[in-house]
Design a protein around this motif. Structure first.
Motif, PDB file in Angstrom:
ATOM      1  N   UNK A 133       0.809  -1.213   0.000  1.00  0.00           N
ATOM      2  CA  UNK A 133       0.000   0.000   0.000  1.00  0.00           C
ATOM      3  C   UNK A 133       0.836   1.254   0.000  1.00  0.00           C
ATOM      4  N   UNK A 134       0.167   2.404  -0.016  1.00  0.00           N
ATOM      5  CA  UNK A 134       0.841   3.692  -0.162  1.00  0.00           C
ATOM      6  C   UNK A 134       1.814   3.989   0.976  1.00  0.00           C
ATOM      7  N   UNK A 135       1.547   3.476   2.169  1.00  0.00           N
ATOM      8  CA  UNK A 135       2.454   3.704   3.308  1.00  0.00           C
ATOM      9  C   UNK A 135       3.814   3.056   3.080  1.00  0.00           C
ATOM     10  N   UNK A 136       3.879   2.076   2.179  1.00  0.00           N
ATOM     11  CA  UNK A 136       5.133   1.378   1.903  1.00  0.00           C
ATOM     12  C   UNK A 136       5.911   1.928   0.732  1.00  0.00           C
ATOM     13  N   UNK A 137       5.536   3.100   0.217  1.00  0.00           N
ATOM     14  CA  UNK A 137       6.261   3.688  -0.911  1.00  0.00           C
ATOM     15  C   UNK A 137       7.727   3.891  -0.532  1.00  0.00           C
ATOM     16  N   UNK A 138       8.636   3.620  -1.483  1.00  0.00           N
ATOM     17  CA  UNK A 138      10.061   3.733  -1.173  1.00  0.00           C
ATOM     18  C   UNK A 138      10.914   3.819  -2.437  1.00  0.00           C
ATOM     19  N   UNK A 139      12.092   4.366  -2.235  1.00  0.00           N
ATOM     20  CA  UNK A 139      13.148   4.394  -3.250  1.00  0.00           C
ATOM     21  C   UNK A 139      14.465   4.334  -2.497  1.00  0.00           C
ATOM     22  N   UNK A 140      15.338   3.419  -2.901  1.00  0.00           N
ATOM     23  CA  UNK A 140      16.644   3.248  -2.267  1.00  0.00           C
ATOM     24  C   UNK A 140      17.698   3.840  -3.195  1.00  0.00           C
ATOM     25  N   UNK A 141      18.489   4.764  -2.655  1.00  0.00           N
ATOM     26  CA  UNK A 141      19.515   5.462  -3.423  1.00  0.00           C
ATOM     27  C   UNK A 141      20.845   5.381  -2.688  1.00  0.00           C
ATOM     28  N   UNK A 142      21.920   5.225  -3.430  1.00  0.00           N
ATOM     29  CA  UNK A 142      23.243   5.290  -2.819  1.00  0.00           C
ATOM     30  C   UNK A 142      23.767   6.714  -2.987  1.00  0.00           C
ATOM     31  N   UNK A 143      23.602   7.515  -1.945  1.00  0.00           N
ATOM     32  CA  UNK A 143      24.091   8.896  -1.965  1.00  0.00           C
ATOM     33  C   UNK A 143      25.526   8.974  -1.438  1.00  0.00           C
ATOM     34  N   UNK A 144      26.094   7.832  -1.067  1.00  0.00           N
ATOM     35  CA  UNK A 144      27.451   7.808  -0.535  1.00  0.00           C
ATOM     36  C   UNK A 144      28.504   7.841  -1.622  1.00  0.00           C
ATOM     37  N   UNK A 145      29.766   7.720  -1.208  1.00  0.00           N
ATOM     38  CA  UNK A 145      30.886   7.752  -2.139  1.00  0.00           C
ATOM     39  C   UNK A 145      31.441   6.359  -2.432  1.00  0.00           C
ATOM     40  N   UNK A 146      30.970   5.361  -1.698  1.00  0.00           N
ATOM     41  CA  UNK A 146      31.388   3.971  -1.892  1.00  0.00           C
ATOM     42  C   UNK A 146      30.188   3.155  -2.372  1.00  0.00           C
ATOM     43  N   UNK A 147      30.437   2.003  -2.985  1.00  0.00           N
ATOM     44  CA  UNK A 147      29.350   1.117  -3.401  1.00  0.00           C
ATOM     45  C   UNK A 147      28.535   0.665  -2.196  1.00  0.00           C
ATOM     46  N   UNK A 148      27.263   0.404  -2.431  1.00  0.00           N
ATOM     47  CA  UNK A 148      26.375  -0.132  -1.402  1.00  0.00           C
ATOM     48  C   UNK A 148      25.794  -1.442  -1.922  1.00  0.00           C
ATOM     49  N   UNK A 149      25.612  -2.399  -1.022  1.00  0.00           N
ATOM     50  CA  UNK A 149      24.980  -3.674  -1.375  1.00  0.00           C
ATOM     51  C   UNK A 149      23.771  -3.853  -0.483  1.00  0.00           C
ATOM     52  N   UNK A 150      22.648  -4.160  -1.122  1.00  0.00           N
ATOM     53  CA  UNK A 150      21.409  -4.365  -0.378  1.00  0.00           C
ATOM     54  C   UNK A 150      20.714  -5.616  -0.895  1.00  0.00           C
ATOM     55  N   UNK A 151      19.852  -6.171  -0.067  1.00  0.00           N
ATOM     56  CA  UNK A 151      18.975  -7.259  -0.470  1.00  0.00           C
ATOM     57  C   UNK A 151      17.549  -6.785  -0.272  1.00  0.00           C
ATOM     58  N   UNK A 152      16.736  -6.945  -1.308  1.00  0.00           N
ATOM     59  CA  UNK A 152      15.304  -6.673  -1.223  1.00  0.00           C
ATOM     60  C   UNK A 152      14.594  -8.026  -1.224  1.00  0.00           C
ATOM     61  N   UNK A 153      13.745  -8.252  -0.213  1.00  0.00           N
ATOM     62  CA  UNK A 153      12.985  -9.493  -0.089  1.00  0.00           C
ATOM     63  C   UNK A 153      11.502  -9.173  -0.166  1.00  0.00           C
ATOM     64  N   UNK A 154      10.719 -10.063  -0.767  1.00  0.00           N
ATOM     65  CA  UNK A 154       9.272  -9.874  -0.791  1.00  0.00           C
ATOM     66  C   UNK A 154       8.578 -11.208  -0.986  1.00  0.00           C
TER      67      UNK A 154
END
Length: 148
Positions: free
Chosen positions: A91-112
């Motif tokens: 739903x709308x409460x779960x709206x999101x965007x993941x951005x790497x604003x840092x200077x190094x690489x980022x690693x993430x896992x998205x689960x659903x």
């Protein structure tokens, strides 16, 4: 038993003009998952995992493995760090965007979960996508041109 290693996964190149060019690997299909899905993303500085969106039928979890990505939600923007986990409800409460604003690489896992049918709404581009079955591709449309 099928295995996937988060540290040694072969990543596919992503890329589009919107900054969503993160490299990625599908976890769920690699291990034979039917009800849960997951994607490992490696975000270079300035990249987004996916555009700002929310899902009508699926909850998503974010797990930060490395780096300091920021998450935009309806409540604003927050920076995360390695080890953090957050949940984006359906739903709308779960709206999101993941951005790497840092200077190094980022690693993430998205689960659903893989609940179908599902609709994904992209508020910034006035688009939505619908997927009815696992055998069919998603259909993406502009909301303003869809029939009422």
């Amino acid at each position: 038993m099928r295995r996937f290693n988060l540290h040694r996964a072969a990543l596919s190149a992503g890329g589009d003009a919107s900054g969503c060019g993160a490299r990625y690997a599908e976890i769920g299909s690699a291990i034979g998952g039917e009800h849960l899905g997951g994607t490992l993303f490696e975000l270079a500085p300035g990249q987004h995992a996916r555009p700002y969106h929310w899902e009508a039928g699926q909850e998503e979890w974010l797990w930060v493995l490395q780096g300091t990505p920021s998450v935009r939600t309806p409540d604003g923007e927050r920076q995360l760090r390695a080890g953090d986990m957050v949940c984006f409800p359906a739903g709308t409460a779960g709206a999101h965007e993941v951005t790497n604003a840092g200077t190094q690489s980022a690693r993430i896992v998205m689960l659903s979960d893989r609940a179908l049918p599902n609709a994904i709404v992209f508020p910034d581009s006035d688009e939505f996508a619908v997927r009815l079955t696992a055998d069919e591709p998603s259909l993406r449309l502009r909301r303003s041109t869809a029939a009422p």
